[in-house]
Structure formats: C-alpha cells, structure tokens
Design a protein around this motif. Sequence first.
Motif, PDB file in Angstrom:
ATOM      1  N   ASP A  27      -9.468 -45.319  -5.798  1.00  0.00           N
ATOM      2  CA  ASP A  27      -8.288 -46.114  -6.124  1.00  0.00           C
ATOM      3  C   ASP A  27      -8.385 -47.485  -5.470  1.00  0.00           C
ATOM      4  O   ASP A  27      -7.409 -48.212  -5.380  1.00  0.00           O
ATOM      5  N   TYR A  28      -9.595 -47.835  -5.032  1.00  0.00           N
ATOM      6  CA  TYR A  28      -9.841 -49.156  -4.462  1.00  0.00           C
ATOM      7  C   TYR A  28      -9.626 -50.212  -5.543  1.00  0.00           C
ATOM      8  O   TYR A  28     -10.175 -50.116  -6.634  1.00  0.00           O
ATOM      9  N   ARG A  29      -8.830 -51.212  -5.238  1.00  0.00           N
ATOM     10  CA  ARG A  29      -8.530 -52.291  -6.175  1.00  0.00           C
ATOM     11  C   ARG A  29      -9.443 -53.480  -5.908  1.00  0.00           C
ATOM     12  O   ARG A  29      -9.469 -54.015  -4.804  1.00  0.00           O
ATOM     13  N   MET A  30     -10.204 -53.865  -6.906  1.00  0.00           N
ATOM     14  CA  MET A  30     -11.135 -54.982  -6.760  1.00  0.00           C
ATOM     15  C   MET A  30     -10.371 -56.291  -6.622  1.00  0.00           C
ATOM     16  O   MET A  30      -9.297 -56.459  -7.183  1.00  0.00           O
ATOM     17  N   SER A  31     -10.971 -57.215  -5.851  1.00  0.00           N
ATOM     18  CA  SER A  31     -10.348 -58.504  -5.643  1.00  0.00           C
ATOM     19  C   SER A  31     -11.408 -59.587  -5.474  1.00  0.00           C
ATOM     20  O   SER A  31     -12.605 -59.304  -5.459  1.00  0.00           O
ATOM     21  N   LEU A  69      -9.087 -58.532 -11.683  1.00  0.00           N
ATOM     22  CA  LEU A  69      -8.377 -58.531 -10.406  1.00  0.00           C
ATOM     23  C   LEU A  69      -7.391 -57.358 -10.361  1.00  0.00           C
ATOM     24  O   LEU A  69      -6.582 -57.178 -11.270  1.00  0.00           O
ATOM     25  N   GLY A  70      -7.503 -56.554  -9.318  1.00  0.00           N
ATOM     26  CA  GLY A  70      -6.583 -55.423  -9.153  1.00  0.00           C
ATOM     27  C   GLY A  70      -6.997 -54.160  -9.883  1.00  0.00           C
ATOM     28  O   GLY A  70      -6.354 -53.128  -9.717  1.00  0.00           O
ATOM     29  N   MET A  71      -8.046 -54.213 -10.667  1.00  0.00           N
ATOM     30  CA  MET A  71      -8.506 -53.018 -11.375  1.00  0.00           C
ATOM     31  C   MET A  71      -9.331 -52.143 -10.442  1.00  0.00           C
ATOM     32  O   MET A  71      -9.936 -52.623  -9.487  1.00  0.00           O
ATOM     33  N   THR A  72      -9.371 -50.851 -10.734  1.00  0.00           N
ATOM     34  CA  THR A  72     -10.280 -49.952 -10.028  1.00  0.00           C
ATOM     35  C   THR A  72     -11.622 -49.967 -10.749  1.00  0.00           C
ATOM     36  O   THR A  72     -11.715 -50.423 -11.902  1.00  0.00           O
TER      37      THR A  72
END
Length: 177
Positions: A27-31, A69-72
Amino acid sequence: MMRKLFYLIAAFAVMLTQNVNAEGLSDYRMSVGDLIKIQVYGEDELSTEVRLSDAGTISYPFFGELQVLGMTTGGLSGLLTERLKDGYLVDPSVSVSVLEYREFFIDGAVKQPGGYAYQPGLTLQRAVSLAGGFSERASSSKFFVVREGSGSNKPSKISLTAPIQPGDVITIEESFF
C-alpha cells in the motif's frame, strides 16, 4: 542477549508488515523522486526504469505522460495492464516495483544531519544510526517527525521504534541537562 534478540524480532516484524495491506499487496504510495521499474513480460521495449517527475508523472510508450502520484505499484500495474489490453497486447503481464525510494531527512542533534536513502523497515533508531548517531547534546526522548503528504506541517512526537517513511522530516531536539 535476549534484549538483542527481541529488538531483532521486532525489527523483522516491522519490516514484514510495513506497507502491506490485508490482501498482501503493497500500500506504499509512490511520490516525486521514486525510481520505479515497469516490467512487461515478453515485451522488452515496453519495460523501463523511470523516476517520478516533480509533477508526479512518468513518460510511458504509447500513452505518453501518465499521472502516477499517490498510486500503489499494484494500482499502476493494473492501469498499465488494462490500457495495454485495449488494442496493444492480447494478454499483458505487467509488474511494477520501486527500485529507489525518495529520501527521508533528519536534522537537529545528530552527528550528520541531511537526506538519506529510505530503506523498507526503517525505524527512527536506524535513521539516527545512518546520520552518525546522536550528538552529545541530543535529547533522549524529544523526537519529532513531519510526514510528507499528511496535510499538516505540524511535527508529531515519535519513539525510537517508530517506523520512518520516505519523505519524512525528522527532528532530534537537544537536551539542556
């Protein structure tokens, strides 16, 4: 000896549970600043390594600039799979992984303040070690973090065993006694 074993087991448990949801997916959100690898099996020209831009986008063949941005990683994998099925590939198999996480930052009463590469399972204690350890004037209990994307720039007090996330800004206060 038992104390060291306890800390080792606790650190391992944090590493196993961090960024994993009930379905076993990250559930890590990419940034901004993350380096990701997109692998389309059997399609080398569609496989790439790309860093998220300052706008949180990536450039991808056929689709151009994508807002991620914000996607897993699972969410991006699903999106690419669906879009590739739509007139490009019959049954695409897409895998997305994070190769390099964005940095976290630590300042205050540590020997080497600055930005450091995030590692999954990172705790405040490990972050302080990366920064050369506590300075001689460091407080033994006043540790604060500002979480990236929390919507608040207000520091929260944390303990040495607290997990650290990419983009966190950590402050170690000085002790006067």
